[in-house]
Motif scaffolding. Structure first.
Motif, PDB file in Angstrom:
ATOM      1  N   GLU A 262       0.821  -1.197   0.000  1.00 20.11           N
ATOM      2  CA  GLU A 262       0.000   0.000   0.000  1.00 20.11           C
ATOM      3  C   GLU A 262       0.866   1.263   0.000  1.00 20.11           C
ATOM      4  O   GLU A 262       2.076   1.207   0.218  1.00 20.11           O
ATOM      5  CB  GLU A 262      -0.930   0.017   1.217  1.00 20.11           C
ATOM      6  N   TYR A 263       0.234   2.402  -0.250  1.00 22.23           N
ATOM      7  CA  TYR A 263       0.927   3.684  -0.220  1.00 22.23           C
ATOM      8  C   TYR A 263       1.405   3.989   1.192  1.00 22.23           C
ATOM      9  O   TYR A 263       0.752   3.630   2.185  1.00 22.23           O
ATOM     10  CB  TYR A 263       0.008   4.820  -0.681  1.00 22.23           C
ATOM     11  N   SER A 264       2.531   4.681   1.287  1.00 26.11           N
ATOM     12  CA  SER A 264       3.073   5.056   2.594  1.00 26.11           C
ATOM     13  C   SER A 264       2.283   6.193   3.213  1.00 26.11           C
ATOM     14  O   SER A 264       2.060   6.222   4.428  1.00 26.11           O
ATOM     15  CB  SER A 264       4.553   5.464   2.451  1.00 26.11           C
ATOM     16  N   GLU A 268      -3.210   8.773   0.995  1.00 24.75           N
ATOM     17  CA  GLU A 268      -3.324   8.020  -0.248  1.00 24.75           C
ATOM     18  C   GLU A 268      -3.643   6.551   0.011  1.00 24.75           C
ATOM     19  O   GLU A 268      -4.290   5.890  -0.811  1.00 24.75           O
ATOM     20  CB  GLU A 268      -2.013   8.127  -1.037  1.00 24.75           C
ATOM     21  N   ARG A 269      -3.214   6.074   1.166  1.00 27.82           N
ATOM     22  CA  ARG A 269      -3.360   4.648   1.482  1.00 27.82           C
ATOM     23  C   ARG A 269      -4.772   4.277   1.889  1.00 27.82           C
ATOM     24  O   ARG A 269      -5.313   3.262   1.438  1.00 27.82           O
ATOM     25  CB  ARG A 269      -2.397   4.291   2.619  1.00 27.82           C
ATOM     26  N   GLY A 275     -13.204   1.061   3.852  1.00 28.99           N
ATOM     27  CA  GLY A 275     -12.417   0.591   4.983  1.00 28.99           C
ATOM     28  C   GLY A 275     -11.278  -0.319   4.580  1.00 28.99           C
ATOM     29  O   GLY A 275     -10.884  -1.219   5.315  1.00 28.99           O
ATOM     30  N   THR A 276     -10.733  -0.099   3.390  1.00 31.58           N
ATOM     31  CA  THR A 276      -9.664  -0.931   2.852  1.00 31.58           C
ATOM     32  C   THR A 276      -8.406  -0.081   2.645  1.00 31.58           C
ATOM     33  O   THR A 276      -8.381   1.101   2.974  1.00 31.58           O
ATOM     34  CB  THR A 276     -10.090  -1.549   1.519  1.00 31.58           C
ATOM     35  N   ALA A 277      -7.377  -0.702   2.107  1.00 34.34           N
ATOM     36  CA  ALA A 277      -6.134   0.004   1.791  1.00 34.34           C
ATOM     37  C   ALA A 277      -5.927  -0.019   0.284  1.00 34.34           C
ATOM     38  O   ALA A 277      -6.163  -1.040  -0.372  1.00 34.34           O
ATOM     39  CB  ALA A 277      -4.946  -0.663   2.491  1.00 34.34           C
ATOM     40  N   ASN A 278      -5.473   1.096  -0.262  1.00 32.60           N
ATOM     41  CA  ASN A 278      -5.233   1.193  -1.698  1.00 32.60           C
ATOM     42  C   ASN A 278      -3.846   0.655  -2.046  1.00 32.60           C
ATOM     43  O   ASN A 278      -2.859   0.969  -1.382  1.00 32.60           O
ATOM     44  CB  ASN A 278      -5.330   2.653  -2.155  1.00 32.60           C
TER      45      ASN A 278
END
Length: 646
Positions: A262-264, A268-269, A275-278
């Motif tokens: 995922e993004y740091s 963005e993350r 409720g998820t992570a990109n």
């Protein structure tokens, strides 16, 4: 125990974002090293202090199965003879802060049945495919000028056993495939098949992207199911989610204690809506992971296409008050499509995109994103808003029907009535229709007929074919008991005949993506809410006349302009009593008369049914024959009616 080291070239390609078969390197693989048969493990954990393999083979104590870090970018590897096919395992990751994490393998081929979360060492080889005929057929003729009517479904709630348990992939092959064939669908689209922890996420929040969900059986069982689909001339599309993933502790999220997949940047993350992570789509290793995943499903499971979920969420940065294009995602999608089509030019890459982003279905060489299909969300929203309105008030919403034809050929579109439209208080399609019981069915038949007649390929969510009355209940099976009721039975009869007409009448699919295949007859009758248009095939004078009435009024001797001086046969009318209608149909062929009307050189007079759609076929001269000194139209209409009644 020893270390089986990946090659320098494989490592270089992975970190470059171009290792498109990374599943052959990472994960758990049966191999021979120095004449010893064992399992090689390989994982990417760039921030880990140490990584061990734990499982039932070592009582979940990884002290004797510590992996070796083979480069400074975080690839860990280990070969051991202590592990066998079928063993459970996880990676025990020690973070730099000293925290111990137990993670499922991102590249695992098989997983425990939920709620358990361990990966399982699995050998994907050994299945003998028998779909060679299907593959040859795909290569012979492009999908663009062929019929495509997709049946979208969720395997877990299409049908359940009497005790409430799930059908297996192999059992579904016996139950589902004959049903799909009987109704005439050309493809099935399954909600995500990747392993996921929560049934009600429907698979859209995944943890095991290389692991076919174990809810319904083994990966080989799924291969059998898809193989059977192909042998019965059914294509298989899977929903695929390369934009975001779930945050369950055993999954990809913070895989080695820090942002990895995922993004740091938290802004963005974090995908606040779901409720998820990109996924960090600019990270080369993530590109290798995701593009490899698409190729994996194509190679091992013979998937015919991907409906790429939530493209809008990828194209624009999340959690921003303004729309800012995400260049990482744009470049990733172009790269993905280029790689996939280089491997299989027949693949379906379908963007579920609600934006007006230009040239989604244009090749990347022309500046497009490189998909070959896009869901027409604008058409779906407009026509449902129109249909949900009171029939009298529809005259004020006239553009909801006509507007789609202004852009219908700007992309290669699929017209979707998907699961998203029948959940969470949105009502079923049948229940969206206003009016009394009879009117609801009549208008749903009209809606389906209009969808078939409108340019573009088609998609219908399960239950729509028999008029599911309640919205989709995502923990229960469809309401199959409705088949005991006459109107629902007749709805299924109608859908089967409609799809039969669709697949046989080339003007309904041959020129779907070019303006030459469509011509309005009358798009301006907002007072009567009657629309008429022509669909054309590739051959000269091969055409159909379509007339839609979005009111409960009946009209006799209604005049319609037509382009050809010939006879017209009504090949289907949604108001036929066989389908539950009032039988205001046109039984006899209709001869076109001289006299310009609706801007056409000729005209016909016909009966217009209430809430009805009529499709008329222009009869070619060679389709006429002499009998007893009179011309008769060669038509199998009577045989068709007998078949439907049977």
């Amino acid at each position: 125990m020893s270390v089986a080291i990946p090659t320098d070239f494989e490592i270089h390609l992975f970190h470059e974002g171009n290792l498109f078969k990374s599943y052959e390197l990472f994960g758990a693989h049966s191999k021979k090293v120095n004449s010893l048969l064992g399992i090689q493990f390989c994982v990417w954990a760039p921030h880990a202090k140490s990584v061990r393999v734990v499982g039932d083979f070592n009582c979940w104590d990884g002290s004797k199965h510590e992996m070796t870090r083979i480069n400074d970018q975080g690839i860990w590897s280990m070969f051991t003879t202590d592990v066998q096919i079928g063993d459970l395992y996880k990676y025990e990751i020690i973070t730099h802060s000293g925290e111990k994490l137990l993670k499922a393998d991102p590249y695992a081929f098989y997983s425990e049945v939920r709620p358990k979360t361990a990966s399982i060492v699995y050998d994907l080889s050994g299945y003998k495919w028998n779909d060679q005929k299907w593959n040859r057929k795909k290569k012979r003729r492009p999908i663009y000028d062929r019929p495509m009517f997709i049946y979208e479904l969720h395997l877990g709630t299409w049908k359940k056993k009497k005790d409430g348990s799930l059908y297996t992939y192999r059992e579904l092959a016996e139950e589902l495939i004959p049903y799909v064939v009987e109704h005439g669908f050309t493809h099935i689209e399954m909600l995500p098949l990747v392993e996921h922890p929560y049934d009600r996420s429907w698979g859209y929040q995944g943890t095991g992207y290389y692991s076919a969900t174990s809810r319904y059986g083994t990966p080989h069982d799924l291969m059998f199911f898809i193989d059977q689909c192909h042998q019965h001339d059914i294509g298989v599309i899977m929903d695929w989610v390369p934009g975001h993933f779930c945050k369950d502790a055993h999954g990809l999220y913070m895989f080695d204690g820090e942002p990895t997949y995922e993004y740091s940047n938290p802004k963005e993350r974090e995908n606040e809506v779901w409720g998820t992570a990109n996924f960090d789509l600019g990270k080369p290793e993530v590109q290798s992971f995701l593009i490899s995943n698409a190729l994996f499903w194509m190679e091992y499971f013979h998937i015919d296409g991907f409906r790429v979920d939530a493209v809008a969420n990828m194209l624009y940065w999340p959690n921003s008050p303004q729309l800012h294009a995400n260049e990482y995602a744009i470049n990733f999608l172009k790269k993905l499509n280029e790689v996939v089509f280089s491997k299989d030019p027949t693949i379906l890459m379908i963007a579920e995109d609600s934006t007006d982003w230009p040239m989604v279905t244009r090749p990347t060489s022309e500046g497009g994103l490189g998909f070959n299909y896009k869901w027409n969300m604008g058409w779906m929203n407009d026509i449902l808003k129109y249909m949900e309105s009171d029939p009298f008030n529809r005259k004020y919403l006239h553009d909801k029907v006509t507007f789609s034809l202004l852009y219908a050929f700007s992309e290669n579109f699929i017209l979707p009535f998907s699961h998203d439209e029948v959940v969470y208080g949105k009502k079923s399609l049948l229940n969206k229709m206003p009016g009394d019981y009879w009117q609801k069915f009549a208008q749903l038949r009209l809606l389906y007929g209009y969808m078939v007649a409108h340019p573009g390929k088609k998609l219908l969510f399960m239950g729509g074919e028999f008029g599911q009355f309640d919205e989709w209940k995502d923990l229960e099976q469809l309401d199959w008991n409705l088949d005991d009721y006459e109107m629902h039975q007749k709805m299924r009869v109608y859908v089967k005949e409609l799809l039969n007409i669709y697949k046989k009448q080339r003007p309904l699919f041959e020129v779907d993506h070019h303006y030459e295949g469509f011509d309005w007859i009358d798009a301006n009758n907002n007072e009567q809410r009657i629309f008429s248009f022509v669909r054309k095939g590739k051959k000269p004078n091969e055409m159909l006349v379509i007339v839609c009435n979005f009111t409960p009024d009946v009209y006799h001797h209604y005049k319609i302009g037509v382009p050809l001086k010939t006879r017209y046969i009504e090949i289907i009318n949604s108001d036929d009593k066989l389908f539950g209608g009032s039988n205001q149909i046109n039984r006899k062929s209709i001869e076109a008369q001289e006299g310009e009307y609706h801007g056409k050189p000729y005209h016909i007079e016909m009966t217009i049914a209430p809430f009805g759609i009529s499709i008329l076929r222009a009869v070619k001269k060679r389709g006429e024959k002499q009998k007893n000194g009179k011309k008769e139209v060669c038509s199998n209409a009577s045989r068709r009616r007998k078949r439907i009644e049977a």
